[in-house]
Design a protein around this motif. Structure first.
Motif, PDB file in Angstrom:
ATOM      1  N   VAL A  29      52.229  47.586  45.542  1.00 53.88           N
ATOM      2  CA  VAL A  29      52.869  46.459  44.862  1.00 53.88           C
ATOM      3  C   VAL A  29      52.038  45.177  44.992  1.00 53.88           C
ATOM      4  O   VAL A  29      51.903  44.417  44.028  1.00 53.88           O
ATOM      5  N   PHE A  30      51.454  44.924  46.163  1.00 50.11           N
ATOM      6  CA  PHE A  30      50.702  43.668  46.311  1.00 50.11           C
ATOM      7  C   PHE A  30      49.447  43.667  45.442  1.00 50.11           C
ATOM      8  O   PHE A  30      49.003  42.606  44.990  1.00 50.11           O
ATOM      9  N   VAL A  31      48.882  44.849  45.162  1.00 51.82           N
ATOM     10  CA  VAL A  31      47.748  44.936  44.237  1.00 51.82           C
ATOM     11  C   VAL A  31      48.236  44.724  42.801  1.00 51.82           C
ATOM     12  O   VAL A  31      47.588  44.046  42.006  1.00 51.82           O
ATOM     13  N   ALA A  32      49.399  45.285  42.501  1.00 49.38           N
ATOM     14  CA  ALA A  32      49.979  45.113  41.165  1.00 49.38           C
ATOM     15  C   ALA A  32      50.228  43.648  40.854  1.00 49.38           C
ATOM     16  O   ALA A  32      50.041  43.199  39.716  1.00 49.38           O
ATOM     17  N   ARG A  33      50.653  42.885  41.857  1.00 51.06           N
ATOM     18  CA  ARG A  33      50.939  41.464  41.628  1.00 51.06           C
ATOM     19  C   ARG A  33      49.657  40.675  41.347  1.00 51.06           C
ATOM     20  O   ARG A  33      49.664  39.689  40.627  1.00 51.06           O
ATOM     21  N   GLN A  34      48.554  41.098  41.946  1.00 49.80           N
ATOM     22  CA  GLN A  34      47.253  40.501  41.619  1.00 49.80           C
ATOM     23  C   GLN A  34      46.834  40.894  40.210  1.00 49.80           C
ATOM     24  O   GLN A  34      46.381  40.075  39.416  1.00 49.80           O
ATOM     25  N   TRP A  35      46.976  42.175  39.919  1.00 51.52           N
ATOM     26  CA  TRP A  35      46.542  42.761  38.653  1.00 51.52           C
ATOM     27  C   TRP A  35      47.272  42.129  37.471  1.00 51.52           C
ATOM     28  O   TRP A  35      46.677  41.866  36.428  1.00 51.52           O
ATOM     29  N   ILE A  36      48.570  41.903  37.623  1.00 53.37           N
ATOM     30  CA  ILE A  36      49.393  41.450  36.511  1.00 53.37           C
ATOM     31  C   ILE A  36      49.059  40.022  36.087  1.00 53.37           C
ATOM     32  O   ILE A  36      49.500  39.561  35.019  1.00 53.37           O
ATOM     33  N   ARG A  37      48.267  39.328  36.884  1.00 55.85           N
ATOM     34  CA  ARG A  37      47.824  37.982  36.489  1.00 55.85           C
ATOM     35  C   ARG A  37      46.936  38.044  35.241  1.00 55.85           C
ATOM     36  O   ARG A  37      46.762  37.039  34.552  1.00 55.85           O
ATOM     37  N   HIS A  38      46.360  39.212  34.967  1.00 56.04           N
ATOM     38  CA  HIS A  38      45.603  39.403  33.723  1.00 56.04           C
ATOM     39  C   HIS A  38      46.626  39.689  32.623  1.00 56.04           C
ATOM     40  O   HIS A  38      47.079  40.820  32.452  1.00 56.04           O
ATOM     41  N   ARG A  39      46.960  38.670  31.864  1.00 55.67           N
ATOM     42  CA  ARG A  39      48.111  38.726  30.964  1.00 55.67           C
ATOM     43  C   ARG A  39      47.741  39.181  29.555  1.00 55.67           C
ATOM     44  O   ARG A  39      48.465  38.930  28.604  1.00 55.67           O
ATOM     45  N   THR A  40      46.609  39.839  29.413  1.00 60.53           N
ATOM     46  CA  THR A  40      46.115  40.216  28.086  1.00 60.53           C
ATOM     47  C   THR A  40      46.269  41.710  27.846  1.00 60.53           C
ATOM     48  O   THR A  40      45.500  42.308  27.099  1.00 60.53           O
ATOM     49  N   ALA A  41      47.246  42.333  28.473  1.00 64.35           N
ATOM     50  CA  ALA A  41      47.471  43.771  28.318  1.00 64.35           C
ATOM     51  C   ALA A  41      48.955  44.024  28.094  1.00 64.35           C
ATOM     52  O   ALA A  41      49.794  43.131  28.268  1.00 64.35           O
ATOM     53  N   ASN A  42      49.275  45.244  27.704  1.00 63.60           N
ATOM     54  CA  ASN A  42      50.658  45.686  27.584  1.00 63.60           C
ATOM     55  C   ASN A  42      50.984  46.552  28.790  1.00 63.60           C
ATOM     56  O   ASN A  42      50.236  47.472  29.123  1.00 63.60           O
ATOM     57  N   VAL A  43      52.098  46.251  29.458  1.00 62.97           N
ATOM     58  CA  VAL A  43      52.414  46.925  30.723  1.00 62.97           C
ATOM     59  C   VAL A  43      53.844  47.449  30.699  1.00 62.97           C
ATOM     60  O   VAL A  43      54.759  46.767  30.240  1.00 62.97           O
ATOM     61  N   ASN A  44      54.011  48.662  31.188  1.00 65.11           N
ATOM     62  CA  ASN A  44      55.349  49.199  31.416  1.00 65.11           C
ATOM     63  C   ASN A  44      55.366  49.805  32.817  1.00 65.11           C
ATOM     64  O   ASN A  44      54.684  50.790  33.084  1.00 65.11           O
TER      65      ASN A  44
END
Length: 300
Positions: free
Chosen positions: A104-119
Motif C-alpha cells: 500500500v505505501f508503494v501504491a500511494r507513491q505510485w498514484i501520484r502519477h495522475r496520468t493513468a487509469n486505475v482500478n
C-alpha cells in the motif's frame, strides 16, 4: 511472489487459447502477456493488454507532422528525433494495461502519477490477504543525513533484527485484529471500517492503464537510482517489458532521458568557463550548495 490459484488458472487459460487478430502485434511483448514478473517478496507485474508498437509511433508522427518528418529516413531515426525534441503525442498512441500487486505505501507513491487509469482491489467489498512486505536486511537503512527523503547507511545487524521483529509482530497483530473485527463470529464490523487498522505494508492490487508517453515519464522518475528502492524495482520490471514492446522507443528513452542530464543556465555558464580553463566556484556562478553538488556529480 504469490499468485492465487485462481489467478494462475486464468493465466494458464489465456496463454493456452491465442486468438488471431488484424491489429498490430508486437512480438516482443507477446511473450510477456499475462505472465507475472516477480517483484519484492509477494508482488508482481503482469501485462494484461497493449496497443501499438514502434511502428504506431511513426505512423502517428507522420500523420501529425507531415512534411516535417520527410528528412528522417527510417523509423528508428524518426523516433529518436521525436524523443530528442520532446514530442509527446506520437508516443501517446501506444498504451499498456498492467496488473500490479504492490504494498500500500508503494501504491500511494505510485498514484501520484495522475496520468493513468486505475482500478484498485477494494477492501470495502473484499478481504485483503495476509501478506505484508518485509524488507530484506540489506534494504533496512538509517535516515540519510544529506537527503530528507532518502536512505543512508544500512543499519547494524542488531538494529536490523530489531526492526524486522517489530515489522513482523505489528503486521501480524494488526491483521489478527482486522480478522477478528470482520469475522461474523467475532465483532462483525463493516469491512470498510475494519480496513483502517491495516498497516501500510500490506499488499493491494490494481489494474493500471497508461499511454507510452506518460509511462516513460513514470519510468524516468521511478527507475532512477535516487527513487525509493521499493518502487524502483517495479519500474525496473516494467522497463524490461517496454524494452521488448517498443525497442526503438525504449533505446531513445535510455539515451535522451535516463542517460542524459539537464543543466541550468548557471551550469552551462560554469561548464563553458571550465572548458576555457577558468576557475569556477559555486559562489561565482550563483548556484546553491546542493545545485553545485549536483553539477559536480554530472561532470565527474
Amino acid at each position: 511472489m504469490s499468485l492465487t490459484p485462481e489467478q494462475q488458472a486464468e493465466i494458464d487459460e489465456l496463454r493456452s487459447s491465442p486468438t488471431p487478430t488484424l491489429r498490430v502485434v508486437s512480438d516482443g511483448i507477446e511473450k510477456h502477456l499475462y505472465k507475472a514478473i516477480p517483484v519484492l517478496d509477494h508482488g508482481f507485474v503482469r501485462v494484461i493488454d497493449y496497443m501499438g508498437d514502434d511502428a504506431a509511433i511513426c505512423q502517428a508522427a507522420r500523420v501529425s507532422y507531415g512534411k516535417g518528418t520527410k528528412s528522417v529516413q527510417n523509423d528508428e531515426g524518426l523516433i529518436r528525433y521525436l524523443m530528442r525534441h520532446w514530442h509527446s503525442t506520437p508516443f501517446e498512441m501506444c498504451e499498456i494495461k498492467l496488473h500490479v500487486k504492490l504494498p500500500v505505501f508503494v501504491a500511494r507513491q505510485w498514484i501520484r502519477h495522475r496520468t493513468a487509469n486505475v482500478n484498485e482491489y477494494s477492501a470495502r467489498y473484499s478481504i485483503l490477504d495476509r501478506e505484508f512486505y518485509i524488507p530484506a536486511p540489506e534494504h533496512i537503512n538509517a535516515q540519510s543525513v544529506v537527503n530528507n527523503q532518502g536512505r543512508g547507511e544500512v543499519l547494524s545487524p542488531e538494529q536490523t533484527a530489531q526492526v524486522l521483529e517489530v515489522l513482523k509482530a505489528d503486521s501480524a497483530r494488526c491483521y489478527d485484529n482486522y480478522q477478528n473485527m470482520i469475522d461474523e463470529d467475532g465483532i462483525g464490523l463493516a469491512r470498510e471500517l475494519a480496513r483502517m487498522n491495516l498497516p501500510a505494508n500490506i499488499y493491494t492490487q490494481w489494474y493500471w492503464k497508461v499511454d507510452l508517453h506518460n509511462l516513460l515519464h513514470f519510468l524516468r522518475l521511478r527507475a532512477d537510482a535516487h527513487a525509493q528502492y521499493e518502487i524502483r524495482v517495479y519500474a525496473d520490471a516494467i522497463c524490461q517489458v517496454v524494452a521488448d514492446w517498443a525497442p526503438a522507443a525504449y533505446k531513445a528513452f535510455e539515451d535522451y532521458r535516463m542517460g542524459a542530464v539537464t543543466m541550468s543556465a548557471q551550469m552551462m555558464v560554469a561548464l563553458r568557463l571550465m572548458l576555457k580553463g577558468e576557475e569556477v566556484t559555486a559562489e561565482s556562478t550563483g548556484m546553491s550548495a546542493r545545485e553545485w553538488r549536483e553539477f559536480q556529480d554530472m561532470i565527474s
